[in-house]
Write a protein that holds these residues in place. Structure first.
Motif, mmCIF file in Angstrom:
data_model
loop_
_atom_site.group_PDB
_atom_site.id
_atom_site.type_symbol
_atom_site.label_atom_id
_atom_site.label_comp_id
_atom_site.label_asym_id
_atom_site.label_seq_id
_atom_site.Cartn_x
_atom_site.Cartn_y
_atom_site.Cartn_z
ATOM 1 N N CYS A 31 6.385 -6.315 -9.424
ATOM 2 C CA CYS A 31 6.346 -5.351 -10.524
ATOM 3 C C CYS A 31 4.913 -4.902 -10.799
ATOM 4 O O CYS A 31 3.979 -5.704 -10.760
ATOM 5 N N GLY A 32 4.758 -3.620 -11.076
ATOM 6 C CA GLY A 32 3.442 -3.097 -11.405
ATOM 7 C C GLY A 32 3.514 -1.629 -11.744
ATOM 8 O O GLY A 32 4.565 -0.983 -11.600
ATOM 9 N N GLN A 33 2.387 -1.071 -12.194
ATOM 10 C CA GLN A 33 2.322 0.350 -12.535
ATOM 11 C C GLN A 33 1.979 1.218 -11.339
ATOM 12 O O GLN A 33 2.328 2.393 -11.309
ATOM 13 N N ASN A 34 1.247 0.645 -10.378
ATOM 14 C CA ASN A 34 0.706 1.439 -9.286
ATOM 15 C C ASN A 34 1.687 1.468 -8.107
ATOM 16 O O ASN A 34 1.740 0.530 -7.312
ATOM 17 N N GLN A 35 2.448 2.546 -8.013
ATOM 18 C CA GLN A 35 3.465 2.657 -6.962
ATOM 19 C C GLN A 35 2.845 2.635 -5.562
ATOM 20 O O GLN A 35 3.387 2.016 -4.646
ATOM 21 N N GLN A 36 1.689 3.274 -5.404
ATOM 22 C CA GLN A 36 1.037 3.333 -4.095
ATOM 23 C C GLN A 36 0.648 1.939 -3.608
ATOM 24 O O GLN A 36 0.890 1.588 -2.450
ATOM 25 N N ARG A 37 0.068 1.134 -4.487
ATOM 26 C CA ARG A 37 -0.335 -0.219 -4.094
ATOM 27 C C ARG A 37 0.874 -1.082 -3.763
ATOM 28 O O ARG A 37 0.841 -1.878 -2.821
ATOM 29 N N LEU A 38 1.941 -0.931 -4.541
ATOM 30 C CA LEU A 38 3.141 -1.719 -4.278
ATOM 31 C C LEU A 38 3.771 -1.319 -2.947
ATOM 32 O O LEU A 38 4.245 -2.177 -2.196
ATOM 33 N N GLN A 39 3.767 -0.033 -2.641
ATOM 34 C CA GLN A 39 4.306 0.417 -1.359
ATOM 35 C C GLN A 39 3.448 -0.084 -0.201
ATOM 36 O O GLN A 39 3.972 -0.438 0.863
ATOM 37 N N GLN A 40 2.133 -0.125 -0.411
ATOM 38 C CA GLN A 40 1.239 -0.675 0.614
ATOM 39 C C GLN A 40 1.551 -2.144 0.858
ATOM 40 O O GLN A 40 1.527 -2.608 2.001
ATOM 41 N N LEU A 41 1.846 -2.863 -0.214
ATOM 42 C CA LEU A 41 2.225 -4.274 -0.088
ATOM 43 C C LEU A 41 3.503 -4.411 0.726
ATOM 44 O O LEU A 41 3.587 -5.246 1.637
ATOM 45 N N VAL A 42 4.491 -3.592 0.422
ATOM 46 C CA VAL A 42 5.762 -3.625 1.153
ATOM 47 C C VAL A 42 5.530 -3.369 2.637
ATOM 48 O O VAL A 42 6.035 -4.094 3.507
ATOM 49 N N MET A 43 4.769 -2.333 2.940
ATOM 50 C CA MET A 43 4.542 -1.943 4.330
ATOM 51 C C MET A 43 3.719 -2.979 5.087
ATOM 52 O O MET A 43 3.988 -3.273 6.256
ATOM 53 N N SER A 44 2.733 -3.580 4.403
ATOM 54 C CA SER A 44 1.866 -4.555 5.071
ATOM 55 C C SER A 44 2.604 -5.834 5.430
ATOM 56 O O SER A 44 2.221 -6.544 6.366
#
Length: 248
Positions: A31-44
């Protein structure tokens, strides 16, 4: 499959916890506010972990957003790590009410919003984890807003541990010292015994696995603050004044 929900998972300790739990085979709701960072986490982590990362994008300071995002969950994970936090300092004891409100909105009311949104899904297997701070042990200069919000969070955690004793499995309070994160990278003062996010995640996960009531680290630093907190208030103030003036 083991599931964990982690707030503040887009950076710092939350990001490291999400990464490590996914690597250990857990399904992680990050959970977080920053969608871009969370998507980067998913992809990484998509092809390298046994677990799965599911991002939930919302602002914990907004109750409606929080309720809407968490209502998407079919069931509430048994492990809930309430980690989202922020820090702002005051200078020379000058009070800025807007600053205090900003800090409390994230560090305290953000937790309250998450609890309210998920509480009907708590069970006898639920493990609640509150990431507070060793700053709650005794007052520190410039940290009036941050320390007060974390002291309130610690009180909340300990109170709920009593009230929810027959409703949830475990309530764990985490009181770290300084940890290298984007927040502490902004600090302009010495941070004694500072540890890495990797170290913090390891200690937190070990303590959660052992169902500890409190997790605190690094031990030499947190025990020092705990010891100071045993002294009369006048002595606490004098000791902290001398320690922090020497550090400047």
């Amino acid at each position: 499959m083991k599931q964990v929900l982690i707030t503040g998972a887009s950076s710092g300790i939350g990001l490291q916890l999400a990464t490590d739990y996914a690597n250990d085979g857990w399904d992680v709701y990050a959970c977080g506010q920053n969608q871009q960072r969370l998507q980067q986490l998913v992809m990484s982590l998509a092809e390298t972990t046994a677990g799965k990362i599911t991002p939930l994008v919302f602002d914990v300071t907004n109750l409606e957003q929080t309720q809407q995002a968490l209502s998407q969950l079919e069931t509430i994970p048994t492990l809930i790590i309430l980690n989202a936090g922020t820090c702002e300092y005051i200078d020379d004891g000058v009070i800025d009410s807007k600053l205090f409100k900003r800090v409390f909105e994230v560090n305290f009311f953000g937790i309250i919003h998450c609890l309210e949104a998920m509480q009907t899904g708590f069970s006898a297997a639920t493990h609640l984890v509150f990431i507070s701070s060793s700053a709650a042990y005794t007052a520190l200069p410039r940290a009036e807003a941050y320390g007060a919000s974390k002291a309130a969070l610690s009180y909340l955690s300990n109170g709920l541990a009593i009230d929810l004793k027959n409703k949830v499995n475990t309530v764990t309070l985490v009181n770290p010292g300084f940890v290298t994160t984007p927040l502490t990278n902004k600090n302009d003062f010495p941070m004694p015994m500072i540890v890495s996010c990797e170290y913090a995640s390891l200690k937190i996960r070990q303590g959660i696995r052992n169902q500890q009531a409190e997790i605190h680290f690094p031990i030499k630093f947190t025990l020092l603050l705990k010891m100071i907190a045993f002294f009369p208030v006048s002595m606490q103030r004098a000791i902290i004044y001398r320690m922090t003036r020497k550090a400047v």
